[in-house]
Scaffold this motif. Structure first.
Motif, mmCIF file in Angstrom:
data_model
loop_
_atom_site.group_PDB
_atom_site.id
_atom_site.type_symbol
_atom_site.label_atom_id
_atom_site.label_comp_id
_atom_site.label_asym_id
_atom_site.label_seq_id
_atom_site.Cartn_x
_atom_site.Cartn_y
_atom_site.Cartn_z
ATOM 1 N N ALA A 46 0.820 -1.206 0.000
ATOM 2 C CA ALA A 46 0.000 0.000 0.000
ATOM 3 C C ALA A 46 0.856 1.259 0.000
ATOM 4 C CB ALA A 46 -0.946 0.003 1.196
ATOM 5 N N CYS A 47 2.055 1.159 0.550
ATOM 6 C CA CYS A 47 2.974 2.297 0.598
ATOM 7 C C CYS A 47 3.875 2.362 -0.629
ATOM 8 C CB CYS A 47 3.823 2.230 1.871
ATOM 9 S SG CYS A 47 2.873 2.521 3.370
ATOM 10 N N GLY A 48 3.649 1.475 -1.589
ATOM 11 C CA GLY A 48 4.422 1.517 -2.819
ATOM 12 C C GLY A 48 5.774 0.846 -2.744
ATOM 13 N N CYS A 49 5.924 -0.067 -1.802
ATOM 14 C CA CYS A 49 7.191 -0.776 -1.635
ATOM 15 C C CYS A 49 7.069 -2.174 -2.245
ATOM 16 C CB CYS A 49 7.539 -0.868 -0.155
ATOM 17 S SG CYS A 49 9.187 -1.504 0.157
ATOM 18 N N PRO A 50 7.812 -2.463 -3.320
ATOM 19 C CA PRO A 50 7.728 -3.802 -3.909
ATOM 20 C C PRO A 50 8.284 -4.845 -2.950
ATOM 21 C CG PRO A 50 9.535 -2.590 -4.884
ATOM 22 C CD PRO A 50 8.810 -1.634 -3.982
ATOM 23 N N ALA A 51 7.841 -6.081 -3.108
ATOM 24 C CA ALA A 51 8.219 -7.124 -2.163
ATOM 25 C C ALA A 51 8.924 -8.293 -2.837
ATOM 26 C CB ALA A 51 6.979 -7.635 -1.437
#
Length: 136
Positions: A46-51
């Motif tokens: 949701a915060c735009g951090c890819p995983a």
């Protein structure tokens, strides 16, 4: 991994602080052994951090390979390393996957989506309640 900076931030309850941390991160690594739909992964996306995460439980519903991040098999430490390195070296992919993660979370977990889902359940319940019962 090869000169990459990692920072252990510990546990934080404040949503704004958590969002700032995820917003500043290049990649979120989630090598879980078992999980359903982990809140921390929802927050990161949701915060735009890819995983980079293991393909167990409900994780593949959130980490779509090549779209919102990279999935690796459970126990594949080398695959995990390769995934982290791939995103670390490719800012364009991180930006693209981060944006896709934000969209996915907004579509599936946004307030409007949850409100619509609750209304559908409520309306279905009313219909069931209003439907005449056999033998009544």
């Amino acid at each position: 991994i090869g000169g990459m900076q990692t920072i252990q931030l510990g546990y934080h309850e404040d949503d704004e602080t958590v969002a700032r941390f995820f917003g500043a991160a290049d990649v979120f690594v989630y090598p879980t052994r078992a999980d359903n739909q982990p809140r921390v992964l929802l927050e990161a996306l949701a915060c735009g951090c890819p995983a980079v995460a293991t393909d167990v439980g409900g994780v593949p519903e959130l980490v779509v390979p090549g779209e919102t991040g990279i999935l690796v098999r459970l126990g594949d430490a080398d695959g995990l390393r390769r995934g982290i390195e791939a995103l670390a070296k490719d800012p364009e992919a991180r930006t693209r996957m981060g944006a896709a993660g934000r969209r996915l979370m907004a579509e599936r977990h946004g307030l409007g989506r949850h409100a619509a889902d609750f209304m559908a359940v409520y309306e279905e319940s009313i219909q069931v309640w209003r439907t005449p019962k056999e033998g009544a």
